[in-house]
Design a protein around this motif. Structure first.
Motif, PDB file in Angstrom:
ATOM      1  N   TYR A  77     -58.107  -8.967   4.993  1.00 19.33           N
ATOM      2  CA  TYR A  77     -59.269  -9.848   4.259  1.00 19.33           C
ATOM      3  C   TYR A  77     -60.316 -10.478   5.087  1.00 19.33           C
ATOM      4  CZ  TYR A  77     -61.099 -13.160   0.985  1.00 19.33           C
ATOM      5  OH  TYR A  77     -61.678 -14.142   0.457  1.00 19.33           O
ATOM      6  N   TYR A 125     -64.876  -2.641   5.726  1.00 16.25           N
ATOM      7  CA  TYR A 125     -64.847  -2.155   4.431  1.00 16.25           C
ATOM      8  C   TYR A 125     -65.589  -3.007   3.590  1.00 16.25           C
ATOM      9  CZ  TYR A 125     -61.532   1.134   6.749  1.00 16.25           C
ATOM     10  OH  TYR A 125     -60.623   2.178   7.484  1.00 16.25           O
ATOM     11  N   TYR A 139     -63.045  -6.409   4.025  1.00 18.77           N
ATOM     12  CA  TYR A 139     -61.870  -6.251   4.820  1.00 18.77           C
ATOM     13  C   TYR A 139     -62.231  -5.590   6.152  1.00 18.77           C
ATOM     14  CZ  TYR A 139     -58.809  -7.012   0.929  1.00 18.77           C
ATOM     15  OH  TYR A 139     -57.986  -7.511  -0.114  1.00 18.77           O
ATOM     16  N   ARG A 185     -64.182  -4.702  -6.514  1.00 21.93           N
ATOM     17  CA  ARG A 185     -62.932  -5.025  -7.244  1.00 21.93           C
ATOM     18  C   ARG A 185     -63.185  -5.703  -8.824  1.00 21.93           C
ATOM     19  NH1 ARG A 185     -60.261  -9.199  -8.773  1.00 21.93           N
ATOM     20  NH2 ARG A 185     -61.405 -10.860  -7.167  1.00 21.93           N
ATOM     21  N   GLU A 186     -62.832  -4.927  -9.561  1.00 19.20           N
ATOM     22  CA  GLU A 186     -62.786  -5.644 -11.044  1.00 19.20           C
ATOM     23  C   GLU A 186     -62.082  -6.948 -11.275  1.00 19.20           C
ATOM     24  OE1 GLU A 186     -61.479  -2.261 -13.872  1.00 19.20           O
ATOM     25  OE2 GLU A 186     -62.636  -0.857 -12.549  1.00 19.20           O
ATOM     26  N   ILE A 187     -62.672  -7.725 -11.933  1.00 18.94           N
ATOM     27  CA  ILE A 187     -61.976  -8.846 -12.304  1.00 18.94           C
ATOM     28  C   ILE A 187     -60.745  -8.889 -13.193  1.00 18.94           C
ATOM     29  CG2 ILE A 187     -63.664  -9.619 -14.085  1.00 18.94           C
ATOM     30  CD1 ILE A 187     -63.773 -12.542 -13.488  1.00 18.94           C
ATOM     31  N   ARG A 188     -60.896  -7.888 -13.933  1.00 19.68           N
ATOM     32  CA  ARG A 188     -59.862  -7.620 -14.903  1.00 19.68           C
ATOM     33  C   ARG A 188     -59.186  -6.230 -14.572  1.00 19.68           C
ATOM     34  NH1 ARG A 188     -63.885  -9.491 -18.012  1.00 19.68           N
ATOM     35  NH2 ARG A 188     -64.803  -7.381 -18.408  1.00 19.68           N
ATOM     36  N   GLY A 189     -57.778  -5.952 -15.117  1.00 16.19           N
ATOM     37  CA  GLY A 189     -57.329  -5.031 -14.799  1.00 16.19           C
ATOM     38  C   GLY A 189     -56.199  -4.968 -13.621  1.00 16.19           C
ATOM     39  N   SER A 190     -55.527  -3.827 -13.629  1.00 16.83           N
ATOM     40  CA  SER A 190     -54.504  -3.851 -12.563  1.00 16.83           C
ATOM     41  C   SER A 190     -55.123  -3.071 -11.434  1.00 16.83           C
ATOM     42  CB  SER A 190     -53.058  -3.083 -13.022  1.00 16.83           C
ATOM     43  OG  SER A 190     -53.661  -1.804 -13.619  1.00 16.83           O
ATOM     44  N   TYR A 191     -56.071  -3.770 -10.756  1.00 13.81           N
ATOM     45  CA  TYR A 191     -56.687  -3.192  -9.913  1.00 13.81           C
ATOM     46  C   TYR A 191     -56.156  -3.154  -8.483  1.00 13.81           C
ATOM     47  CZ  TYR A 191     -60.949  -1.934  -7.096  1.00 13.81           C
ATOM     48  OH  TYR A 191     -61.979  -1.142  -6.284  1.00 13.81           O
ATOM     49  N   ILE A 192     -56.068  -2.117  -7.903  1.00 13.41           N
ATOM     50  CA  ILE A 192     -55.746  -1.829  -6.343  1.00 13.41           C
ATOM     51  C   ILE A 192     -56.913  -1.281  -5.632  1.00 13.41           C
ATOM     52  CG2 ILE A 192     -54.075  -0.930  -4.885  1.00 13.41           C
ATOM     53  CD1 ILE A 192     -52.527  -2.669  -6.748  1.00 13.41           C
ATOM     54  N   PRO A 193     -57.301  -1.941  -4.636  1.00 16.35           N
ATOM     55  CA  PRO A 193     -58.683  -1.351  -4.042  1.00 16.35           C
ATOM     56  C   PRO A 193     -58.332  -0.094  -3.285  1.00 16.35           C
ATOM     57  CG  PRO A 193     -58.005  -3.780  -3.244  1.00 16.35           C
ATOM     58  CD  PRO A 193     -56.644  -3.241  -4.060  1.00 16.35           C
ATOM     59  N   THR A 194     -59.524   0.793  -3.381  1.00 19.54           N
ATOM     60  CA  THR A 194     -59.558   1.669  -2.671  1.00 19.54           C
ATOM     61  C   THR A 194     -60.751   1.650  -1.586  1.00 19.54           C
ATOM     62  OG1 THR A 194     -61.093   2.755  -4.271  1.00 19.54           O
ATOM     63  CG2 THR A 194     -58.651   3.212  -4.687  1.00 19.54           C
ATOM     64  N   PHE A 195     -60.507   2.390  -0.402  1.00 19.43           N
ATOM     65  CA  PHE A 195     -61.401   2.164   0.794  1.00 19.43           C
ATOM     66  C   PHE A 195     -62.018   3.463   1.120  1.00 19.43           C
ATOM     67  CE2 PHE A 195     -59.442  -1.773   2.436  1.00 19.43           C
ATOM     68  CZ  PHE A 195     -58.444  -2.009   1.552  1.00 19.43           C
ATOM     69  N   HIS A 225     -65.662  -7.546  -2.100  1.00 18.92           N
ATOM     70  CA  HIS A 225     -64.708  -7.782  -1.207  1.00 18.92           C
ATOM     71  C   HIS A 225     -64.800  -7.234   0.307  1.00 18.92           C
ATOM     72  CE1 HIS A 225     -60.880  -9.665  -3.120  1.00 18.92           C
ATOM     73  NE2 HIS A 225     -61.866  -9.687  -3.926  1.00 18.92           N
TER      74      HIS A 225
END
Lengths: 113, 111
Positions: free
Chosen positions: B46, B87, B36, B91-101, B34
């Motif tokens: 985005y 940035y 941003y 990002r993982e395709i699975r899981g409750s992923y919240i991006p870190t920058f 991704h």
């Protein structure tokens, strides 16, 4: 759609004071999160929520509390403000589990003296 | 989380193409790439994302290396409004992923 809104835009606190930063979104997004950004740095994740009633800690959770009673709102509470919490705070939301772009609010600039 | 490496800053002239690189040598097969950007005094927005194939949208193009260990964000004709911090995030395709920058790349555009 207003998107992600944050209030206030600016705030000055004295050390030891408490306050709540407000965040709301009108896109029916399940995921919401709070970041802080210090000068010249990237964003660091404070807390996040994957749905109403569910919250979890990010990278830098100490000194902050969150709750998520509705899908729309995700307030961030500073329990006892410290100068180290001087920063710009961004709230964000995204639609779904795993995927989707994040939408960010305009930020709250907080100064603690 | 797999990490990304970006140059601290890059410069470009207005109306010229800009290629912003990102290295992610430890990327896994389930990580999306991704991008941003953050304009001055605003929250991040985005730009684009991709998995394996190159992607185009109205803002930019994303070129992904065949081994996926690097990618390049391409702005075809830089404008002054493109001056921002960019940035690159996995990002993982699975899981409750919240991006870190991370710190991103600060793009300076000269008139």
């Amino acid at each position: 759609n207003a998107g992600v809104t944050q209030t206030p835009k600016f705030q000055v606190l004295k050390t030891g004071q408490s306050m709540t930063l407000q965040c709301a979104q009108d896109m029916n997004h399940e995921y919401m999160s709070w970041y802080r950004q210090d000068p010249g740095m990237g964003l660091r994740l404070i807390h996040y929520s994957v749905g109403a009633g569910i919250t979890d800690q990010g990278e830098v959770p100490n000194g902050y509390n969150v709750s998520r009673s509705t899908t729309e709102d995700f307030p961030l509470r500073l329990l006892s403000a410290a100068p180290s919490q001087t920063s710009v705070y961004f709230c964000a939301s995204k639609q779904q589990f795993g995927g989707g772009e994040q939408y960010f609010g305009p930020g709250t600039r907080l100064t603690v003296t | 989380d797999a990490k990304t490496t970006q140059p601290n800053s890059m410069e470009s002239n207005e109306e010229e193409p800009v290629h912003l690189p990102c290295n992610h040598s430890t990327i896994s097969g389930t990580d999306y790439i991704h991008w941003y950007r953050q304009l001055p005094s605003q929250g991040p927005e985005y730009v684009i994302h991709g998995l394996t194939s190159n992607v185009n949208n109205r803002m930019a193009s994303l070129a992904i290396a065949e081994d996926r260990k690097s990618s390049t964000l391409i702005l075809h004709r830089a404008t002054l409004r493109d001056a921002a911090v960019y940035y690159c995030i996995l990002r993982e395709i699975r899981g409750s992923y919240i991006p870190t920058f991370g710190r991103g790349t600060s793009l300076i555009v000269h008139p």
